[in-house]
Motif scaffolding. Sequence first.
Motif, PDB file in Angstrom:
ATOM      1  N   LEU A  17      -2.696   6.562   2.133  1.00  0.00           N
ATOM      2  CA  LEU A  17      -3.711   6.352   3.164  1.00  0.00           C
ATOM      3  C   LEU A  17      -4.572   7.603   3.253  1.00  0.00           C
ATOM      4  N   PHE A  66       0.849  -1.192   0.000  1.00  0.00           N
ATOM      5  CA  PHE A  66       0.000   0.000   0.000  1.00  0.00           C
ATOM      6  C   PHE A  66       0.887   1.246   0.000  1.00  0.00           C
ATOM      7  N   LYS A 121     -12.410   2.282   5.292  1.00  0.00           N
ATOM      8  CA  LYS A 121     -12.767   1.036   4.607  1.00  0.00           C
ATOM      9  C   LYS A 121     -11.918  -0.140   5.092  1.00  0.00           C
ATOM     10  N   ALA A 122     -10.744   0.144   5.584  1.00  0.00           N
ATOM     11  CA  ALA A 122      -9.823  -0.919   6.003  1.00  0.00           C
ATOM     12  C   ALA A 122     -10.349  -1.661   7.230  1.00  0.00           C
ATOM     13  N   GLU A 162     -10.876   7.902   3.466  1.00  0.00           N
ATOM     14  CA  GLU A 162     -11.758   6.873   2.919  1.00  0.00           C
ATOM     15  C   GLU A 162     -11.114   5.496   3.032  1.00  0.00           C
ATOM     16  N   GLU A 163      -9.824   5.412   2.685  1.00  0.00           N
ATOM     17  CA  GLU A 163      -9.121   4.132   2.786  1.00  0.00           C
ATOM     18  C   GLU A 163      -9.023   3.671   4.236  1.00  0.00           C
ATOM     19  N   TYR A 164      -8.791   4.617   5.121  1.00  0.00           N
ATOM     20  CA  TYR A 164      -8.690   4.274   6.548  1.00  0.00           C
ATOM     21  C   TYR A 164      -9.996   3.675   7.051  1.00  0.00           C
TER      22      TYR A 164
END
Length: 305
Positions: free
Chosen positions: A187, A184, A194-195, A190-192
């Motif tokens: 960060l 990856f 969704k993770a 949104e990515e945080y």
Amino acid sequence: MHSALRRLDLNLLLAFDAVYRHQSVTLAADELAMSTSALSHALTRLRSTLNDPLFFREGNQMRASLYANQLAEPVAESLRLLNFHLMPKPDFNPLTSDVCFKVAITDYTAFCVFPELMAELQKRAPGVKFELLYSPQMLAINELLAGHLDFALGFSEPDENIHDEIQAIDWLEDQYVAIRRKEFATLTTEEYLKAHHVVVTPWNEARGVIDFQLEKMGLHRHVTLKTPSMLSAPFIVAQSDLLMTLPRFAAEKFCRLVDVNAFPLPFYVPNYQVKIYSHRFSGKSAANQWLQTILRGLSLPSPGH
């Protein structure tokens, strides 16, 4: 309570012990730096208080009575213990001291502080020892109050209410970052969100600091794994798509050990703060003050590190 002691001048026991050992008023008086008449007067008072002759003169010696023989050993031991505990404490010398500090820790303080601390003390205090214990904060505070611990090194909690006898010194401050495996590269918020996350709860807390902050923002993250140990979590992250949030100083150490990268958090979180908790009236005050000075002088993280 102590009704027998209330009617006794404890200085008279010094006279009794000296006469018993020397079997001589003259030699006992010399040891106690007093005149023979003063010592004889002290024996007279003690005989009256205890209602026993205690000693009989036989030639040049003072022979003990049966009761005096029974008293001799407990009196001598009591005087020895009192003398030992009432002696002025020697100045603390880190180079020669073998003091053992009992310290409540978290993974963070063990992993990020003690390598630097022990390297420093090998030169400055080679005989000093530590016993490290994992203990929830409030239990650690109670152990400090009871004298079972010397220090607790732990993160501060919002609105914490600490007993007046406990000293809480602001010590370390570190920024939170996130780590994930090296595949990856970015960060975003949104990515945080969704993770899936690994969350470290050293004291088995229901939720972490990050969750409280996200809740204030009306956000929520997905927690897949909760663990009390920070040390195993990065290895799990390195072999999965999971994400972990932790203080930067620890994250940088893990980045050198496993295949993970650290990322600044894409939203605001207050800094991670660690305090030194100790008892204000510790019996090891000189040693404790010395160790606090050493801890605060270590090359450890600061805001903006």
